[in-house]
Design a protein around this motif. Structure first.
Motif, PDB file in Angstrom:
ATOM      1  N   ASP A  49       0.829  -1.206   0.000  1.00 48.81           N
ATOM      2  CA  ASP A  49       0.000   0.000   0.000  1.00 48.81           C
ATOM      3  C   ASP A  49       0.861   1.252   0.000  1.00 48.81           C
ATOM      4  O   ASP A  49       0.455   2.296  -0.509  1.00 48.81           O
ATOM      5  CB  ASP A  49      -0.932   0.008   1.218  1.00 48.81           C
ATOM      6  CG  ASP A  49      -1.971  -1.095   1.133  1.00 48.81           C
ATOM      7  OD1 ASP A  49      -2.860  -0.988   0.278  1.00 48.81           O
ATOM      8  OD2 ASP A  49      -1.875  -2.049   1.920  1.00 48.81           O
ATOM      9  N   ILE A  50       2.055   1.137   0.588  1.00 45.83           N
ATOM     10  CA  ILE A  50       2.996   2.261   0.598  1.00 45.83           C
ATOM     11  C   ILE A  50       4.399   1.720   0.855  1.00 45.83           C
ATOM     12  O   ILE A  50       4.565   0.690   1.531  1.00 45.83           O
ATOM     13  CB  ILE A  50       2.608   3.304   1.680  1.00 45.83           C
ATOM     14  CG1 ILE A  50       3.407   4.579   1.506  1.00 45.83           C
ATOM     15  CG2 ILE A  50       2.780   2.725   3.065  1.00 45.83           C
ATOM     16  CD1 ILE A  50       2.884   5.744   2.339  1.00 45.83           C
ATOM     17  N   ILE A  51       5.386   2.401   0.292  1.00 40.04           N
ATOM     18  CA  ILE A  51       6.787   2.017   0.483  1.00 40.04           C
ATOM     19  C   ILE A  51       7.520   3.217   1.069  1.00 40.04           C
ATOM     20  O   ILE A  51       7.480   4.314   0.520  1.00 40.04           O
ATOM     21  CB  ILE A  51       7.448   1.603  -0.844  1.00 40.04           C
ATOM     22  CG1 ILE A  51       6.736   0.370  -1.427  1.00 40.04           C
ATOM     23  CG2 ILE A  51       8.940   1.323  -0.653  1.00 40.04           C
ATOM     24  CD1 ILE A  51       7.176   0.011  -2.823  1.00 40.04           C
ATOM     25  N   LEU A  52       8.173   3.002   2.218  1.00 39.73           N
ATOM     26  CA  LEU A  52       8.984   4.027   2.871  1.00 39.73           C
ATOM     27  C   LEU A  52      10.426   3.568   2.818  1.00 39.73           C
ATOM     28  O   LEU A  52      10.748   2.468   3.282  1.00 39.73           O
ATOM     29  CB  LEU A  52       8.543   4.217   4.324  1.00 39.73           C
ATOM     30  CG  LEU A  52       7.075   4.610   4.541  1.00 39.73           C
ATOM     31  CD1 LEU A  52       6.695   4.427   6.000  1.00 39.73           C
ATOM     32  CD2 LEU A  52       6.838   6.053   4.124  1.00 39.73           C
ATOM     33  N   MET A  53      11.310   4.387   2.257  1.00 34.85           N
ATOM     34  CA  MET A  53      12.688   3.916   2.090  1.00 34.85           C
ATOM     35  C   MET A  53      13.698   5.053   2.164  1.00 34.85           C
ATOM     36  O   MET A  53      13.382   6.209   1.892  1.00 34.85           O
ATOM     37  CB  MET A  53      12.838   3.190   0.752  1.00 34.85           C
ATOM     38  CG  MET A  53      12.528   4.037  -0.463  1.00 34.85           C
ATOM     39  SD  MET A  53      12.988   3.200  -2.001  1.00 34.85           S
ATOM     40  CE  MET A  53      14.779   3.296  -1.899  1.00 34.85           C
ATOM     41  N   GLN A  70       9.005   1.675  -8.837  1.00 34.23           N
ATOM     42  CA  GLN A  70       7.691   2.037  -9.361  1.00 34.23           C
ATOM     43  C   GLN A  70       7.252   1.111 -10.474  1.00 34.23           C
ATOM     44  O   GLN A  70       6.058   0.813 -10.614  1.00 34.23           O
ATOM     45  CB  GLN A  70       7.724   3.483  -9.862  1.00 34.23           C
ATOM     46  CG  GLN A  70       7.881   4.498  -8.743  1.00 34.23           C
ATOM     47  CD  GLN A  70       8.417   5.825  -9.225  1.00 34.23           C
ATOM     48  OE1 GLN A  70       8.327   6.152 -10.392  1.00 34.23           O
ATOM     49  NE2 GLN A  70       8.999   6.590  -8.323  1.00 34.23           N
ATOM     50  N   ALA A  71       8.207   0.623 -11.264  1.00 39.98           N
ATOM     51  CA  ALA A  71       7.867  -0.316 -12.334  1.00 39.98           C
ATOM     52  C   ALA A  71       7.382  -1.641 -11.753  1.00 39.98           C
ATOM     53  O   ALA A  71       6.504  -2.300 -12.330  1.00 39.98           O
ATOM     54  CB  ALA A  71       9.081  -0.543 -13.234  1.00 39.98           C
ATOM     55  N   PRO A  74       3.551  -0.564  -9.569  1.00 33.13           N
ATOM     56  CA  PRO A  74       2.908   0.588 -10.214  1.00 33.13           C
ATOM     57  C   PRO A  74       1.772   1.169  -9.376  1.00 33.13           C
ATOM     58  O   PRO A  74       0.931   0.436  -8.855  1.00 33.13           O
ATOM     59  CB  PRO A  74       2.392   0.016 -11.537  1.00 33.13           C
ATOM     60  CG  PRO A  74       2.335  -1.474 -11.342  1.00 33.13           C
ATOM     61  CD  PRO A  74       3.439  -1.790 -10.391  1.00 33.13           C
ATOM     62  N   GLY A  75       1.787   2.483  -9.256  1.00 31.47           N
ATOM     63  CA  GLY A  75       0.727   3.169  -8.528  1.00 31.47           C
ATOM     64  C   GLY A  75       0.901   3.213  -7.027  1.00 31.47           C
ATOM     65  O   GLY A  75       0.118   3.867  -6.330  1.00 31.47           O
ATOM     66  N   VAL A  76       1.916   2.534  -6.493  1.00 34.50           N
ATOM     67  CA  VAL A  76       2.135   2.512  -5.042  1.00 34.50           C
ATOM     68  C   VAL A  76       2.983   3.723  -4.641  1.00 34.50           C
ATOM     69  O   VAL A  76       4.049   3.950  -5.217  1.00 34.50           O
ATOM     70  CB  VAL A  76       2.844   1.210  -4.612  1.00 34.50           C
ATOM     71  CG1 VAL A  76       3.162   1.241  -3.118  1.00 34.50           C
ATOM     72  CG2 VAL A  76       1.971   0.005  -4.944  1.00 34.50           C
TER      73      VAL A  76
END
Length: 213
Positions: A49-53, A70-71, A74-76
């Motif tokens: 649902d979300i990526i924090l990095m 992102q590839a 996609p859309g996250v």
């Protein structure tokens, strides 16, 4: 909610997870300590649902790495949480598709507010980055900001849509609140991007901050 945390410092990952658990009690977490591990999780861990990095983790290939993520997802939303507050890093992350940038030096209160904004669909940027972006804007845009009535050439409706974008609202939410169809909202968003000379919502938010300054 499923959240991926990518950072090479275990202590920071644990601290960030505890903050996130206060905001999203039912969330599940996946952690990665290197950029390659982030990619592996994006390939095999299902949809997040979300990526924090963080930036500059082991195996970090540069900002193009954000495009790779992102590839695969996609859309996250991909939000950078980094010790670096260099304007070049902030701009590089945003230009390569990051949907927010939270400095690790932020207080717990600011971090909680930033994460809340991100979870509600908004875009968080350090205040200093907004100021620097406005100061670095082309002279043509500065002149337009000085003339508030010009509003970058936007119509009243487009300014309303832009304000909704600044608050992180989706096209569906904007359509509901303004009494428009989603198709009409998309047309307005496209027109806003063209008028402001931007390519995405993040850049539009920076422009909106300039307009309201």
């Amino acid at each position: 909610m499923k959240i991926l945390i990518g950072d090479d410092h275990l202590l920071f990952r644990e601290g960030l997870r505890r903050l996130l658990e206060q905001l999203q009690g039912d969330a599940s977490f996946v952690e990665a300590g290197t950029f390659d591990e982030v990619l592996d999780q994006c390939r095999a861990g299902g949809t997040f649902d979300i990526i924090l990095m963080d930036l500059h983790m082991p195996n970090w290939p540069g900002f193009d790495g954000l495009r790779e993520i992102q590839a695969l997802q996609p859309g996250v939303p991909v939000v950078v949480v980094s010790a670096s507050e260099a304007l070049g890093d902030i701009r590089g992350a945003l230009d390569h598709g990051a949907t927010g940038y939270i400095p690790k030096s932020s207080s717990v209160k600011v971090m909680m507010g930033a994460l809340n904004l991100v979870f509600s669909g908004g875009i968080y940027l350090p205040p200093g980055a907004l100021t620097a972006s406005m100061e670095a804007a082309p002279r043509r845009r500065t002149v337009e900001v000085a003339d508030r009535s010009a509003g970058y050439g936007l119509t009243q409706r487009q300014r309303e849509v832009l304000e909704c974008l600044r608050l992180g609202k989706s096209n569906k939410q904007i359509a509901y609140e303004l009494g428009l169809s989603e198709g009409t909202v998309k047309i307005h968003v496209t027109a806003i991007f063209k008028s402001l000379g931007v390519k995405n919502r993040t850049q539009a938010v920076i422009a909106a901050a300039a307009m309201s300054a």
